[in-house]
Design an enzyme around this catalytic site. Sequence first.
Site, PDB file in Angstrom:
ATOM      1  N   GLU A 150       0.850  -1.195   0.000  1.00 43.26           N
ATOM      2  CA  GLU A 150       0.000   0.000   0.000  1.00 43.26           C
ATOM      3  C   GLU A 150       0.884   1.241   0.000  1.00 43.26           C
ATOM      4  O   GLU A 150       1.679   1.443   0.916  1.00 43.26           O
ATOM      5  CB  GLU A 150      -0.911   0.016   1.224  1.00 43.26           C
ATOM      6  CG  GLU A 150      -1.832   1.225   1.272  1.00 43.26           C
ATOM      7  CD  GLU A 150      -2.675   1.281   2.526  1.00 43.26           C
ATOM      8  OE1 GLU A 150      -3.383   2.287   2.712  1.00 43.26           O
ATOM      9  OE2 GLU A 150      -2.617   0.325   3.337  1.00 43.26           O
ATOM     10  N   LEU A 151       0.763   2.069  -1.000  1.00 42.83           N
ATOM     11  CA  LEU A 151       1.604   3.252  -1.143  1.00 42.83           C
ATOM     12  C   LEU A 151       1.495   4.144   0.089  1.00 42.83           C
ATOM     13  O   LEU A 151       0.397   4.595   0.443  1.00 42.83           O
ATOM     14  CB  LEU A 151       1.209   4.043  -2.394  1.00 42.83           C
ATOM     15  CG  LEU A 151       2.007   5.323  -2.662  1.00 42.83           C
ATOM     16  CD1 LEU A 151       3.475   4.998  -2.932  1.00 42.83           C
ATOM     17  CD2 LEU A 151       1.396   6.090  -3.841  1.00 42.83           C
ATOM     18  N   ASP A 152       2.640   4.382   0.749  1.00 38.02           N
ATOM     19  CA  ASP A 152       2.729   5.242   1.929  1.00 38.02           C
ATOM     20  C   ASP A 152       1.796   4.786   3.051  1.00 38.02           C
ATOM     21  O   ASP A 152       1.387   5.579   3.895  1.00 38.02           O
ATOM     22  CB  ASP A 152       2.407   6.706   1.562  1.00 38.02           C
ATOM     23  CG  ASP A 152       3.385   7.271   0.556  1.00 38.02           C
ATOM     24  OD1 ASP A 152       4.561   6.860   0.581  1.00 38.02           O
ATOM     25  OD2 ASP A 152       2.980   8.111  -0.266  1.00 38.02           O
ATOM     26  N   GLY A 153       1.478   3.481   3.076  1.00 32.61           N
ATOM     27  CA  GLY A 153       0.518   2.993   4.063  1.00 32.61           C
ATOM     28  C   GLY A 153       1.096   1.995   5.044  1.00 32.61           C
ATOM     29  O   GLY A 153       0.339   1.385   5.806  1.00 32.61           O
TER      30      GLY A 153
END
Length: 290
Positions: A232-235
């Site tokens: 998850e991008l930047d998650g």
Amino acid sequence: MNRSEWQDRARMLISCPDQPGIVAAVSRFLHEHGANIVQSDQYTMDPEGGMFFIRIEFDMNELARRLDTLKLDFAEVVAQKFQMAWTVSQARHMKRLAVFVSKEDHCLRELLWQWQAGDLNAEIAMVISNHTDMQPLVESFGIPFHHVPVTAETKQEAEERHLALISQQADVIILARYMQIISPNFIKQYANQIINIHHSFLPAFVGAKPYAQAYDRGVKIIGATAHYVTDELDGGPIIDQDVQRVSHRDNVDDLKRIGRHIERIVLARAVSWHAEDRILVHHNKTVVFN
């Protein structure tokens, strides 16, 4: 602590379902094996049927020779009984870092300075970049520099080259403002071993140009976030964050300048905590014994 004193020191990280007797069992086990506990930190997440986390540093004479036996005994006598996920590592075996960087140097410089000063308890095994801008800086520290260009057409080939460079040479990957998306296949091979600095106080302003987003929103506080990388991008699980107040007088360039200072400190702190085995990941959260 002087590095020569790490010879017989180990770090133990444990997470398990919370129940009575965990600390007593671990302490008794270490005592019976001749270990001396020098530091212990613990945390219970949701005491009613939740999770228990503990970090222990201990000294043991002839640790290197006895460590394998200690692990086998601990797995059988304690870990299985309490359903523990656990690790034991020798403090003298410093983690080896592969630092990825693009064109911005502030986060890389902070890591290099702390490493040179002996304040970063890790080895910088190499620096990898999709540009050559940082090569003179890195090589002035005597650290190997690898230029691996990346385009949309060569991304898979570049990652294969990355993996070949890192294999057997590095344990942890640090994205020090590396402006490329990491593939799920790459992430899978280094789960909870890739640390990224995001130039925003996540979860606000995810993705590109967060300072421009912050300026357009008129925020009064900006920040930076160090986190483990997931699909998850930047998650991914957040390790550390910090903020600084700004005002209507600050334009986008001002926000970037202020943000660079926050980014370098937050990333270096997160890397240091990881290198010293101070972080336990539970689902998408971290417990940080700092």
